[in-house]
Design a protein around this motif. Structure first.
Motif, PDB file in Angstrom:
ATOM      1  N   VAL A  19       0.857  -1.179   0.000  1.00  0.00           N
ATOM      2  CA  VAL A  19       0.000   0.000   0.000  1.00  0.00           C
ATOM      3  C   VAL A  19       0.894   1.231   0.000  1.00  0.00           C
ATOM      4  O   VAL A  19       1.771   1.371   0.858  1.00  0.00           O
ATOM      5  CB  VAL A  19      -0.922   0.019   1.238  1.00  0.00           C
ATOM      6  CG1 VAL A  19      -1.793   1.265   1.235  1.00  0.00           C
ATOM      7  CG2 VAL A  19      -1.776  -1.239   1.294  1.00  0.00           C
ATOM      8  N   ASN A  20       0.673   2.112  -0.959  1.00  0.00           N
ATOM      9  CA  ASN A  20       1.444   3.345  -1.052  1.00  0.00           C
ATOM     10  C   ASN A  20       0.855   4.358  -0.077  1.00  0.00           C
ATOM     11  O   ASN A  20      -0.251   4.845  -0.266  1.00  0.00           O
ATOM     12  CB  ASN A  20       1.413   3.888  -2.477  1.00  0.00           C
ATOM     13  CG  ASN A  20       2.314   5.073  -2.661  1.00  0.00           C
ATOM     14  OD1 ASN A  20       2.553   5.832  -1.743  1.00  0.00           O
ATOM     15  ND2 ASN A  20       2.816   5.238  -3.859  1.00  0.00           N
ATOM     16  N   MET A  21       1.606   4.679   0.968  1.00  0.00           N
ATOM     17  CA  MET A  21       1.162   5.634   1.982  1.00  0.00           C
ATOM     18  C   MET A  21       1.676   7.045   1.696  1.00  0.00           C
ATOM     19  O   MET A  21       1.195   8.006   2.268  1.00  0.00           O
ATOM     20  CB  MET A  21       1.649   5.186   3.370  1.00  0.00           C
ATOM     21  CG  MET A  21       1.223   3.777   3.745  1.00  0.00           C
ATOM     22  SD  MET A  21      -0.545   3.536   3.774  1.00  0.00           S
ATOM     23  CE  MET A  21      -0.940   4.320   5.310  1.00  0.00           C
ATOM     24  N   GLY A 102      -6.946  -2.564  10.569  1.00  0.00           N
ATOM     25  CA  GLY A 102      -7.358  -2.502   9.176  1.00  0.00           C
ATOM     26  C   GLY A 102      -7.619  -1.083   8.719  1.00  0.00           C
ATOM     27  O   GLY A 102      -7.802  -0.177   9.533  1.00  0.00           O
ATOM     28  N   ASP A 103      -7.607  -0.898   7.402  1.00  0.00           N
ATOM     29  CA  ASP A 103      -7.848   0.406   6.788  1.00  0.00           C
ATOM     30  C   ASP A 103      -8.708   0.227   5.549  1.00  0.00           C
ATOM     31  O   ASP A 103      -8.623  -0.797   4.871  1.00  0.00           O
ATOM     32  CB  ASP A 103      -6.532   1.052   6.337  1.00  0.00           C
ATOM     33  CG  ASP A 103      -5.621   1.410   7.476  1.00  0.00           C
ATOM     34  OD1 ASP A 103      -6.058   2.155   8.361  1.00  0.00           O
ATOM     35  OD2 ASP A 103      -4.468   0.951   7.472  1.00  0.00           O
ATOM     36  N   VAL A 104      -9.490   1.246   5.236  1.00  0.00           N
ATOM     37  CA  VAL A 104     -10.184   1.328   3.953  1.00  0.00           C
ATOM     38  C   VAL A 104      -9.426   2.357   3.131  1.00  0.00           C
ATOM     39  O   VAL A 104      -9.233   3.490   3.576  1.00  0.00           O
ATOM     40  CB  VAL A 104     -11.662   1.738   4.122  1.00  0.00           C
ATOM     41  CG1 VAL A 104     -12.315   1.955   2.770  1.00  0.00           C
ATOM     42  CG2 VAL A 104     -12.412   0.674   4.918  1.00  0.00           C
ATOM     43  N   ILE A 105      -8.965   1.940   1.953  1.00  0.00           N
ATOM     44  CA  ILE A 105      -8.125   2.798   1.117  1.00  0.00           C
ATOM     45  C   ILE A 105      -8.609   2.748  -0.323  1.00  0.00           C
ATOM     46  O   ILE A 105      -9.254   1.778  -0.728  1.00  0.00           O
ATOM     47  CB  ILE A 105      -6.647   2.354   1.181  1.00  0.00           C
ATOM     48  CG1 ILE A 105      -6.518   0.905   0.708  1.00  0.00           C
ATOM     49  CG2 ILE A 105      -6.076   2.534   2.574  1.00  0.00           C
ATOM     50  CD1 ILE A 105      -5.116   0.459   0.462  1.00  0.00           C
ATOM     51  N   PRO A 106      -8.294   3.762  -1.131  1.00  0.00           N
ATOM     52  CA  PRO A 106      -8.606   3.678  -2.560  1.00  0.00           C
ATOM     53  C   PRO A 106      -7.770   2.569  -3.213  1.00  0.00           C
ATOM     54  O   PRO A 106      -6.598   2.390  -2.874  1.00  0.00           O
ATOM     55  CB  PRO A 106      -8.192   5.042  -3.112  1.00  0.00           C
ATOM     56  CG  PRO A 106      -8.059   5.935  -1.929  1.00  0.00           C
ATOM     57  CD  PRO A 106      -7.735   5.059  -0.761  1.00  0.00           C
ATOM     58  N   VAL A 107      -8.367   1.833  -4.132  1.00  0.00           N
ATOM     59  CA  VAL A 107      -7.645   0.765  -4.826  1.00  0.00           C
ATOM     60  C   VAL A 107      -6.425   1.325  -5.562  1.00  0.00           C
ATOM     61  O   VAL A 107      -5.414   0.640  -5.711  1.00  0.00           O
ATOM     62  CB  VAL A 107      -8.594   0.013  -5.794  1.00  0.00           C
ATOM     63  CG1 VAL A 107      -7.834  -0.894  -6.734  1.00  0.00           C
ATOM     64  CG2 VAL A 107      -9.605  -0.797  -5.000  1.00  0.00           C
ATOM     65  N   SER A 108      -6.479   2.576  -5.953  1.00  0.00           N
ATOM     66  CA  SER A 108      -5.347   3.188  -6.656  1.00  0.00           C
ATOM     67  C   SER A 108      -4.087   3.236  -5.797  1.00  0.00           C
ATOM     68  O   SER A 108      -2.992   3.420  -6.314  1.00  0.00           O
ATOM     69  CB  SER A 108      -5.714   4.599  -7.114  1.00  0.00           C
ATOM     70  OG  SER A 108      -6.031   5.408  -5.997  1.00  0.00           O
ATOM     71  N   ARG A 109      -4.207   3.060  -4.491  1.00  0.00           N
ATOM     72  CA  ARG A 109      -3.038   3.054  -3.601  1.00  0.00           C
ATOM     73  C   ARG A 109      -2.348   1.695  -3.538  1.00  0.00           C
ATOM     74  O   ARG A 109      -1.298   1.560  -2.927  1.00  0.00           O
ATOM     75  CB  ARG A 109      -3.446   3.456  -2.184  1.00  0.00           C
ATOM     76  CG  ARG A 109      -3.885   4.876  -2.038  1.00  0.00           C
ATOM     77  CD  ARG A 109      -2.679   5.732  -1.808  1.00  0.00           C
ATOM     78  NE  ARG A 109      -3.038   7.111  -1.595  1.00  0.00           N
ATOM     79  CZ  ARG A 109      -2.547   7.838  -0.629  1.00  0.00           C
ATOM     80  NH1 ARG A 109      -1.712   7.314   0.225  1.00  0.00           N
ATOM     81  NH2 ARG A 109      -2.878   9.093  -0.523  1.00  0.00           N
ATOM     82  N   LEU A 110      -2.956   0.679  -4.132  1.00  0.00           N
ATOM     83  CA  LEU A 110      -2.349  -0.663  -4.110  1.00  0.00           C
ATOM     84  C   LEU A 110      -1.295  -0.783  -5.182  1.00  0.00           C
ATOM     85  O   LEU A 110      -1.379  -0.209  -6.226  1.00  0.00           O
ATOM     86  CB  LEU A 110      -3.416  -1.740  -4.322  1.00  0.00           C
ATOM     87  CG  LEU A 110      -4.516  -1.796  -3.280  1.00  0.00           C
ATOM     88  CD1 LEU A 110      -5.514  -2.878  -3.644  1.00  0.00           C
ATOM     89  CD2 LEU A 110      -3.958  -2.040  -1.894  1.00  0.00           C
TER      90      LEU A 110
END
Length: 110
Positions: A19-21, A102-110
């Motif tokens: 995951v790109n933080m 856990g986190d909810v993130i945009p798929v674009s961050r994967l």
């Protein structure tokens, strides 16, 4: 890929993802710096009247890098790799109450 239990996979199956933080850090050039390792649990999309929410999201559960002995290679992430395999040792991140982090993130961050 996240899949529910089936005859072939009775205990589900999930992929591990980076995951790109930090958007200024790019894989693989920056190594794990600016990234975290996570377990992909679910990909979903919120449908509705809010345009910003009309995109794909992912629910992930984080891993922590386990520090290795000082003989292993220091990495740009600050963690150390296993001296034999050259890989990171991971454990699932837990909250104080022992539930998974856990986190909810945009798929674009994967």
């Amino acid at each position: 890929m996240a899949s529910p239990p089936s005859k072939e996979w009775p205990v589900e199956r999930y992929d591990t993802v980076l995951v790109n933080m930090d958007p200024s850090k790019k894989w693989p050039h920056s190594g794990l710096e600016g990234h975290t390792v996570a377990w992909l649990r679910l990909i979903f999309r919120i449908c509705g009247a809010i345009p910003a929410a009309d995109r794909f999201l992912a629910y992930v559960q984080r891993y922590h890098i386990i520090p290795q002995p000082s003989v292993s290679a220091q990495t740009s992430h600050g963690g150390k790799t296993d001296p034999i395999t050259g890989l990171y040792a991971l454990k699932r991140a837990l909250r104080a109450d022992k539930s998974y982090l856990g986190d909810v993130i945009p798929v674009s961050r994967l």
